[in-house]
Design an enzyme around this catalytic site. Structure first.
Site, short mmCIF file in Angstrom:
data_model
loop_
_atom_site.label_atom_id
_atom_site.label_comp_id
_atom_site.label_asym_id
_atom_site.label_seq_id
_atom_site.Cartn_x
_atom_site.Cartn_y
_atom_site.Cartn_z
N ASP A 1 26.03 40.25 37.80
CA ASP A 1 25.94 39.25 36.73
C ASP A 1 24.86 38.21 37.04
O ASP A 1 24.77 37.71 38.17
CB ASP A 1 27.27 38.51 36.58
N HIS B 1 24.16 35.82 34.17
CA HIS B 1 24.75 34.77 33.33
C HIS B 1 23.81 33.62 33.03
O HIS B 1 24.14 32.44 33.22
CB HIS B 1 26.03 34.24 33.98
N ASP C 1 26.29 41.40 31.86
CA ASP C 1 26.47 39.94 31.84
C ASP C 1 25.17 39.22 32.19
O ASP C 1 25.11 38.39 33.10
CB ASP C 1 27.62 39.51 32.75
N ASP D 1 25.18 34.16 28.55
CA ASP D 1 26.38 33.30 28.45
C ASP D 1 26.55 32.43 29.68
O ASP D 1 26.18 32.78 30.79
CB ASP D 1 27.66 34.10 28.20
N ARG D 2 27.20 31.30 29.44
CA ARG D 2 27.52 30.28 30.45
C ARG D 2 26.26 29.56 30.93
O ARG D 2 26.11 28.37 30.70
CB ARG D 2 28.33 30.86 31.60
N ASN E 1 30.80 42.84 29.64
CA ASN E 1 31.72 42.35 28.61
C ASN E 1 31.14 41.16 27.85
O ASN E 1 31.58 40.88 26.72
CB ASN E 1 33.08 41.98 29.22
N HIS E 2 30.14 40.48 28.41
CA HIS E 2 29.53 39.36 27.70
C HIS E 2 28.38 39.77 26.79
O HIS E 2 27.83 38.91 26.09
CB HIS E 2 29.06 38.29 28.70
N HIS F 1 29.91 47.92 34.90
CA HIS F 1 30.11 46.48 34.97
C HIS F 1 31.51 46.10 35.44
O HIS F 1 31.67 45.27 36.34
CB HIS F 1 29.83 45.83 33.61
N ARG G 1 42.86 39.12 33.45
CA ARG G 1 42.02 38.56 32.39
C ARG G 1 42.68 38.65 31.02
O ARG G 1 42.24 38.01 30.07
CB ARG G 1 40.69 39.31 32.32
N HIS H 1 31.10 41.76 37.54
CA HIS H 1 32.19 41.22 36.71
C HIS H 1 33.00 40.10 37.35
O HIS H 1 33.71 39.41 36.64
CB HIS H 1 33.11 42.40 36.33
#
Length: 496
Positions: A240, A242, A269, A272-273, A301-302, A350, A398, A425
């Site tokens: 990730d 991110h 990923d 995001d964030r 997943n993002h 992922h 999660r 992840h």
């Protein structure tokens, strides 16, 4: 994680707790609070668990443990703990507050609304609760509106096929990176990266060109991509990122720019964030255009509408580009492959493995990935699942996917004649973690995740023919003063 809940809920919920246990439980809670404040969330969870084992009739312990789970993005576990806090004390408003926050983080706005309505009912003069409820109501109204105007799946047209980047004029005063003609060059990518480093924007014409050309390449790939690393050659796997663009630049500084001779796989990923997600995705996509066999990209997943709506990418795209790009990225993310296979021996995904045994590589190749991720099934589990220390399978911490043990990993490897699973992840203190008797490695490449976690980042280098993983760790580098989640859903920023 399953064992925690089995231990915590032993015995009658109404059993008497002696005074000595109450006192000891409070000591564990205080130590847990200290760990939480030091951002040692896993340690805090362990200490809250010990407090609960001594006194399972204190709603505060469950709510506090839910808060620690929230910090680790373990939203399913947070919902379970918050629900338990409510069961223990239905008048404890923080139980509803924590559960509402977890529901929100999972994109379950309607469930979140119910919890925050309860908080407002219990604390009518709480201005903070009123603000959160108002934002939640707006999110639900927006969701209902979008559902009402959405066209049926079979009637939706491709936004990409309606775009012609060549028709977009580049203003004479534009001084940024330019693509001459239809071919992305290394000089262009280097200029673009340097502009991004200096917080300059790429012209929309070239951004459209990069994204559209990447889409065509990704569409042609299978859901499980085979990668061949010749003897004497190497290959790098990153986890990730991110939206942490400056840490991405540091990876390239440490390990070299992507090329046909220095190939990379970024394992989902990307966005995001972090608040430089546009810069990250355009850089990765540009390298894909430049070196199709030097840059491999997997879906995380993002890379989905639901996550991007909540965690910042959608808002960042609107701010730095425009609304059309929001739709375009959503479409292109549906083209990303779900998994990769190095030399028929190393399986890279992922999230993780599956809720059933007997899944073959042919089953993964057969997945129709050109859609938003479903809430169950093989595609969901590839993107969302996590390893667990216990054998067998358990519920996901999660709230999506599942947790799977070393025996599940071993059987999957044996069934498919594989040696190793690489996945991402999950943030890890050292940037990586080796589990399941050495047969599964987690790699995470966003150091000091969200400017909060203090973790290292890592990447893994393999060299053929032995493909022994060589793990390289690194620390975060400075970035401009733009906070993580700066473009996130207004409601979610209230909790960050």
């Amino acid at each position: 994680m399953l064992s925690l809940f089995i231990i915590c809920n032993k015995g009658s919920p109404n059993m008497e707790v002696d005074n000595s246990n109450i006192s000891k439980a409070e000591e564990f809670k205080l130590r847990a609070n200290e760990a939480f404040n030091a951002r040692k969330f896993t340690q805090a969870i362990e200490l809250y668990t010990q407090a609960i084992e001594l006194n399972n009739r204190n709603a505060v312990y469950y709510a506090n443990r839910a808060f620690a789970h929230l910090r680790l993005e373990e939203y399913g576990s947070a919902i379970q703990d918050a629900t338990k806090a409510i069961e223990v004390d239905p008048k404890y408003s923080k139980g509803y507050y924590r559960r509402g926050t977890a529901h929100l983080a999972m994109g379950k706005f309607k469930e979140a609304l119910k919890d925050f309505q309860q908080v407002k009912k219990m604390c009518p003069n709480d201005t903070d609760a009123s603000k959160k409820l108002k934002e939640c109501e707006k999110a639900v109204m927006k969701l209902k509106f979008e559902e009402a105007i959405a066209a049926p799946e079979h009637q939706r047209r491709s936004i990409a096929e309606s775009l012609d980047f060549r028709s977009i004029e580049v203003e004479p005063q534009y001084s940024g990176a330019r693509i001459e003609g239809d071919v992305v060059t290394l000089d262009f990518v280097k200029k673009m990266m340097d502009d991004f480093k200096n917080q300059k924007c790429l012209h929309k014409r070239y951004a459209f060109q990069i994204v559209l050309q990447t889409r065509e390449m990704l569409k042609a790939l299978p859901s499980l991509v085979d990668i061949n690393v010749p003897n004497g050659k190497h290959f790098t796997v990153c986890g990730d990122v991110h939206g942490q663009y400056y840490d991405l630049l540091n990876i390239f500084e440490l390990n070299g720019l992507p090329s046909e001779e220095n190939p990379y796989l970024f394992n989902g990923d990307f966005v995001d964030r972090g608040s430089f997600s546009v810069e990250v995705i355009l850089t990765l996509f540009a390298f894909k255009c430049l070196y199709p066999s030097g840059m491999y990209l997997a879906r995380g997943n993002h890379e989905s509408k639901n996550m991007n709506k909540i965690y910042g990418f959608e808002g960042e795209v609107r701010s730095k580009l425009n609304e059309t790009f929001v739709e375009l990225f959503a479409e292109v993310f549906c083209c990303l492959p779900l998994a990769h296979l190095i030399n028929e021996k190393i399986f890279i995904v992922h999230g993780g493995l599956f809720s059933v045994d007997g899944v073959k590589l042919s089953d993964i190749r057969a997945i129709d990935r050109f859609r938003e991720p479903p809430e169950e099934g093989l595609m969901c589990e590839l993107l969302w699942s996590d390893p667990q220390p216990l054998p067998g399978r358990g519920p996901s911490k999660r709230g999506v996917g599942l947790s799977f043990g070393a025996d599940v990993t071993k059987r999957f490897l044996q069934d498919n004649n594989l040696d190793l699973v690489i996945r991402s992840h999950e943030v890890k203190d050292e940037g990586y973690e080796i589990d399941h008797d050495g047969k599964l490695i987690t790699v995470f490449s966003a150091p000091n995740y969200c400017d909060q976690m203090g973790n290292k980042g890592a990447f893994i280098k393999f060299e053929a023919p032995d493909l022994k993983p060589n793990i390289v760790t690194f620390s975060a580098v400075p970035h401009p003063d733009v906070k993580p989640m700066a473009y996130a859903n207004n409601f979610l920023r209230l909790f960050s």
